[in-house]
Scaffold this active site. Sequence first.
Site, PDB file in Angstrom:
ATOM      1  N   SER A 243      15.624-156.238  -5.344  1.00 46.16           N
ATOM      2  CA  SER A 243      14.875-155.941  -4.297  1.00 46.16           C
ATOM      3  C   SER A 243      15.890-155.533  -3.283  1.00 46.16           C
ATOM      4  O   SER A 243      16.922-154.762  -3.465  1.00 46.16           O
ATOM      5  CB  SER A 243      14.056-156.914  -3.838  1.00 46.16           C
ATOM      6  OG  SER A 243      13.212-156.275  -2.899  1.00 46.16           O
ATOM      7  N   ASP A 470       5.670-150.837  -9.272  1.00 48.97           N
ATOM      8  CA  ASP A 470       6.218-151.646  -8.074  1.00 48.97           C
ATOM      9  C   ASP A 470       5.648-151.190  -6.736  1.00 48.97           C
ATOM     10  O   ASP A 470       5.927-150.079  -6.104  1.00 48.97           O
ATOM     11  CB  ASP A 470       7.702-151.490  -8.030  1.00 48.97           C
ATOM     12  CG  ASP A 470       8.443-152.597  -7.332  1.00 48.97           C
ATOM     13  OD1 ASP A 470       7.994-153.100  -6.067  1.00 48.97           O
ATOM     14  OD2 ASP A 470       9.417-153.291  -7.800  1.00 48.97           O
ATOM     15  N   HIS A 500       6.393-156.562  -8.748  1.00 48.71           N
ATOM     16  CA  HIS A 500       7.623-156.057  -8.057  1.00 48.71           C
ATOM     17  C   HIS A 500       8.763-156.742  -9.081  1.00 48.71           C
ATOM     18  O   HIS A 500       8.995-157.736  -9.232  1.00 48.71           O
ATOM     19  CB  HIS A 500       7.672-156.831  -6.899  1.00 48.71           C
ATOM     20  CG  HIS A 500       9.109-156.834  -6.151  1.00 48.71           C
ATOM     21  ND1 HIS A 500       9.482-155.328  -5.791  1.00 48.71           N
ATOM     22  CD2 HIS A 500       9.788-157.598  -5.288  1.00 48.71           C
ATOM     23  CE1 HIS A 500      10.381-155.658  -4.930  1.00 48.71           C
ATOM     24  NE2 HIS A 500      10.847-156.640  -4.848  1.00 48.71           N
TER      25      HIS A 500
END
Length: 531
Positions: A243, A470, A500
């Site tokens: 991320s 995602d 995610h």
Amino acid sequence: MPTSSARRGAVLRASAVAAATAVLVSLAGCSDSGDENRDKSKDNEQGAPKDLASQKLDWKDCPAPSAAEGGGEAPSPLPGGADWQCAFMDAPRDYAKPDGDTIELALVRAKARDTDKRIGSLVFNFGGPGGSGVTGLPSLAADYERLRSRYDLVSFDPRGVGRSVGVECEDDKQLDAYYSEDSTPDDAAEEKTFTEGLAAYSAACEKNSGKDLPYVGTTNAARDIDLMRQVLGDKKLNYFGISYGTELGGVYAHLFPKKVGRAVFDAVVDPTQPSEQGSLGQAKGFQLALDNFAKDCVDRGDECTLPGSNVKEIEAFIVDLLKRLDKKPIPGIGSRELTQTQATNGIAQTLYSREYWEYLEKGLDEADGGSGQVLLSLSDSMNGRGPDGSYSNIGAANAAINCVDYKDRHTIEQTKAKLPEFRKVSPVFGDFLGWGLMGCSKWPVPGQWTTPDVSAPGSAPILVIGNTGDPATPYEGARKMADELGKGVGVELTYKGEGHGSYNSGDKCVQGTVNAYLLDGKVPEAGKVCA
């Protein structure tokens, strides 16, 4: 984590730590906030003095996490009985003044099982920005046990986070009020409350952490990682970024391309998008994930408890529920009520993993019946609120890092002009994320860039993984990151999945490809797809 730039609930850059653990429970001119058109070649010349690079870390058994890290118990022993080890590393507060004041950065490690075949350290950042790696790595360690065969697994609290000079803003009582306020104002009075809340929050951050705010950005964090590499004794940085950790990794690769070893970027932030376009992309991403949830609900027929015979009808039900909560919150937990903002935040939380869809269905169903306990619990987890009412500093750190990174400072007029575009791409999250553009509007420290430079000519290959489903870091960002890293550097891998991130999904194709690269140096063919 769906909190952005100092504003309750609005998504900007997401945290894998939050996703993995949620349901299971005026200082301009300083080093990190300069002009984006400066001579960037000099960045590579700035570093820590030699005495810091040669410091010896005092590794000890890890204590229980601090309040700023979220509290809880000390990490459990590793498989085989080994204990987690923790230490502090000294780093310059300001890399432009490397012989000046230092700060302490908290580190955690699990030593490699096979010392004879040990490659070195593998440094993790799980995102946020603002997520504690000192607590995140032990909580997710089972997913990386295969990698521990040949690596010391290492993570850290980046500067401004947790025990690493954690940014402090409002107290717990003030945060309860702040996170319950209406973040999608409908009239002048609500707009006044909204902007006053932003100003008060920013002022509290400056009052409590003003000395550190200019220095907590991603550029300094990348320099910290290179100092960490040297202190750990590694010639090259082996890195696993998830991320926001992919953005941090990209900045590192740009600054220190010759120091990149084997690196993996998972759940990739698009480095070409200014903050406004990043938020709009997330509105699309979360809406897509919500639509996929609704489709699954429809496919299950009578098993699904939500009203509606198709995706649009279920979406209309959710929009209507949020409108009702905007007019009148419902009972939540204890004396606390579930507001529209908290409900939207809770919905977003469940979209980080398909495993959490059952909680979304339950939360929506119960809220429709007048009970907001489930959605409020989910929102609390996203905001870093523990059952005892105490908050970690993940929200404060998220705001501080975002606002010193990005230059954008949207006015209320500019924000309102953008709302129709946000609403068009997401009836559920559009207003929520559109108003979030104002997150840094009252921040006391200027931002550094419009977009980060992640070009890394001369770097070793970096494996870049995009997940088609995602919500927080939309799939398209992986291709953009690979392109920006440069030809022969970014190697794209696609995972056709939900949630995610990709590696933690358990998909054998993804994990096998990543493990083969990190453990054996086998670079996959660019464009490989794991379905």
